[in-house]
Design a protein around this motif. Sequence first.
Motif, PDB file in Angstrom:
ATOM      1  N   THR A 231       2.305   4.033  -4.023  1.00 35.64           N
ATOM      2  CA  THR A 231       1.048   4.596  -4.529  1.00 35.64           C
ATOM      3  C   THR A 231       0.836   4.339  -6.014  1.00 35.64           C
ATOM      4  O   THR A 231      -0.299   4.216  -6.469  1.00 35.64           O
TER       5      THR A 231
ATOM      6  N   ILE B  99      -2.809   3.620  -5.866  1.00 33.44           N
ATOM      7  CA  ILE B  99      -3.417   3.545  -4.544  1.00 33.44           C
ATOM      8  C   ILE B  99      -3.513   4.945  -3.944  1.00 33.44           C
ATOM      9  O   ILE B  99      -2.536   5.693  -3.918  1.00 33.44           O
TER      10      ILE B  99
ATOM     11  N   ASN C 220       0.816  -1.215   0.000  1.00 33.26           N
ATOM     12  CA  ASN C 220       0.000   0.000   0.000  1.00 33.26           C
ATOM     13  C   ASN C 220       0.856   1.274   0.000  1.00 33.26           C
ATOM     14  O   ASN C 220       0.391   2.338  -0.444  1.00 33.26           O
TER      15      ASN C 220
ATOM     16  N   ALA D  99      -7.708   1.400  -4.132  1.00 27.73           N
ATOM     17  CA  ALA D  99      -6.734   0.888  -5.105  1.00 27.73           C
ATOM     18  C   ALA D  99      -7.425   0.708  -6.444  1.00 27.73           C
ATOM     19  O   ALA D  99      -8.393  -0.062  -6.555  1.00 27.73           O
TER      20      ALA D  99
ATOM     21  N   SER E  17      -4.781   7.164  -0.464  1.00 25.29           N
ATOM     22  CA  SER E  17      -5.106   7.114   0.959  1.00 25.29           C
ATOM     23  C   SER E  17      -5.810   8.409   1.328  1.00 25.29           C
ATOM     24  O   SER E  17      -5.244   9.498   1.160  1.00 25.29           O
TER      25      SER E  17
ATOM     26  N   TYR F 219      -8.449   3.569   2.086  1.00 23.33           N
ATOM     27  CA  TYR F 219      -7.568   3.242   0.962  1.00 23.33           C
ATOM     28  C   TYR F 219      -8.435   2.883  -0.241  1.00 23.33           C
ATOM     29  O   TYR F 219      -9.405   2.129  -0.119  1.00 23.33           O
TER      30      TYR F 219
END
Length: 784
Positions: A603, A610, A600, A619, A612, A617
């Motif tokens: 990115t 991904i 994670n 994806a 945040s 989160y």
Amino acid sequence: MSQAGLRLSGNLVYIASRCTTENQINVSNMDHTLAWFWRFLWILMLRYLPSHEVHGFFPNFWSRTMAFTWGSTTHQDMTEEAILNITVRLFAEMPPSIKGKRFREEDFKDKTLLADDIFAAFYGPKVSVKRFRGAIAQVANANAAMDFDNTTRDDPVLHFDSELIFSSNAWLLQTRKEILQAIRSEQYSIARDKLGQLLHSLQDFYSHSNWVELGNQQINPDLVQPGHEIKSIAEAGVPTCSDCTDWTCEGNLLDDVASKGLLTTGYYGSQPKKPIGKCSHGGRFDDSRHREPRGGINKDSSSLFFSPHHYLHNEAAFLAQEATKHFLEKLWQEIGSKQFMRLLDISPSTGLSFVVDTTGSMGDEINAAKYQAREIIDQRRGTPQEPDFYILVPFHDPEFGPVHKTSDPEEFWKIFDRIIPLSGGDEPEMCLSALELALQYSPPYSEIFVFTDASAKDAHLKNSVESLSQEKKCKVTFLITEDPSRTRAKRETLAPDRFDLYVELAHSSGGQIIFTDDKNIRHVAKIIGESSISSVTLFRHQKGNIFSLKGVHQKIKKRATELEVHQFWIDSLVDKVVVTIQGAIHAFEIWDPSGKVQMNKLTTGPLAKIESIGGIYRAFLSSPVHAGKWTLKLYSRGHYSVYIQGQSTLDFLYYFAVPVDGRHPGLFMMDSHPVEGLPTYLVVMVMGLNQSESGSVHLQAVNLEGRTGSLGELELQGGAQRADLFVAELPPTLLTSNNFSIVVHGVDSEGRRLERAAPQAATMVGSLLEGALALHNLAPTKVL
């Protein structure tokens, strides 16, 4: 009757009907060299054949299987084929949806019409036909229900029986008026039901009357025509039929009837009693056929066992379908293309609905909702994904509503832009009352987005809201902001589980629940722009109560980290996959089928981009997505949730049905969930079977998945000459305590596994919800 006995009767009926139909053997004529054999065969058939009574074209696709008349055309066949034909004509007259590509009606001439192919030719590939297929099914099921429902099945006026031709046509005209009224008031679901009922009676005219026997090769121009009068109807004292003791009654209409062009229809049963000299409906289960003149004139099926004029079944079915197309075309001309398309949901998009808390603390959330609404309006305008309707329902305490509904995006924006936070601050609010209104006004298969930071004051509406979302197949997604620093009063006194009701509603409807705060709501609200009717849920899991992000961050460091592994399948027909993870997650890894991995913290990596967002989160898997088994490894320190969705044209609709063994054999669609102890079938309608670039798809089974595991895997049976219809019998062991998801399994053209899950969960109930469904009509019938 035993399964062996039913198989025997099926074989006997098939052999006898095929031989007698092809060779026109008279089973009562003992002079024929094989007459003894046919008589013996007929006696065996009468001994073992279930008591199927029919007066009307058979209701739906499964009727052919239950009555062993595979060559017959049903009400469902005619209705669906006619709607598809008119849709082709409609698209041919519209400006092209794809730049530089004209939709041509001749491209579909002499071809089997499929909704998938028609939509792909007009709108382009990878568009959803879900709403359209759902609307067609509603019309077809309302049509078939005329033969099942206690209030309609025996009414001679509704089936053109007993020479009540004037009354039947008057009923058609009145129903036509009710359809137009419903359309003009935008009550499209009511209009679809009424349309199915009207088409049933209209189609029955050609099977139950002597219109075909009079030599007519065109439809009756006076039926359902305001200001027109049906001419040359045989009067009450005029004989119409001669006696017929054979199962095939060729030539039993009197010569005077033909020479004078008199119109008549057959009498069925004893209500009303058949007058002397009049024709019967006929067939094995019509009691009136025993009174002279014996025999009958119906053309409901291609089997002599059910239809004395079976040899004219194809001609009658052809004219009935032509009459159906004619009525639909006239309706289209009267209400215009836009209203006609809304009536039948001829669109790859759906509605966009907002339910917004307008209490004083909701300023950031309201602005985030407005921003997303403006983005969608600008990005989807003029595309096939442009929403059909925009709906806004505000609420606070103690008020909710009104409903703002429009198809004009700029009008919607003006209304939304005027929404501002109002005074007030204490919990709870009238959230479910507003959500219920939104569900009532939203088109089927819509996604409804609820913005609030308060629990529901009207929790007693939970069951009603849940039933509505499942009935209309609408997903409900909640965006919940939880921030103690803001103006909501008495935060410290509120129960920590107060949002559980929202969690349950989101889960049962197939939607999501997102917990965030005022700083991140605008970014999180981007999920609205990702909504699409083509969305399919690939995986979902929730562990515990995840609602308080603040609490999560405060306590996460005090808990030990646990590794939890989840596997999910992505098939070759899925793209635009998004993985959403929220809760007490320390870290996670995504593994693709080849063994590649991405953490994670990376990115932008080999598998995904991904993001945040304040403890959430997201994806976005890179395209093309590698088909196969993916793995998600989570390092959690408490409660969390995972929601994975993608986009695909391969999808399905379903409904539950009971086999009706009576005068109208077939599968009767239930308005309720399946009932414990009642033999029930799952009917699956599949979209996108042939839209894969790599070839066609083969479906094999359906799995019923409960919360603790599988409740059983059921083999899918083909829907009697329909490549896109499947049936599976539910196991009798399902109990009222069983909630289950429906997951369809199959393989693509290369033999790779694929699966699709229905977004809404199903429930087994303990009693019938509608008393109108008579139990004696629901006798167990084994479908082979």
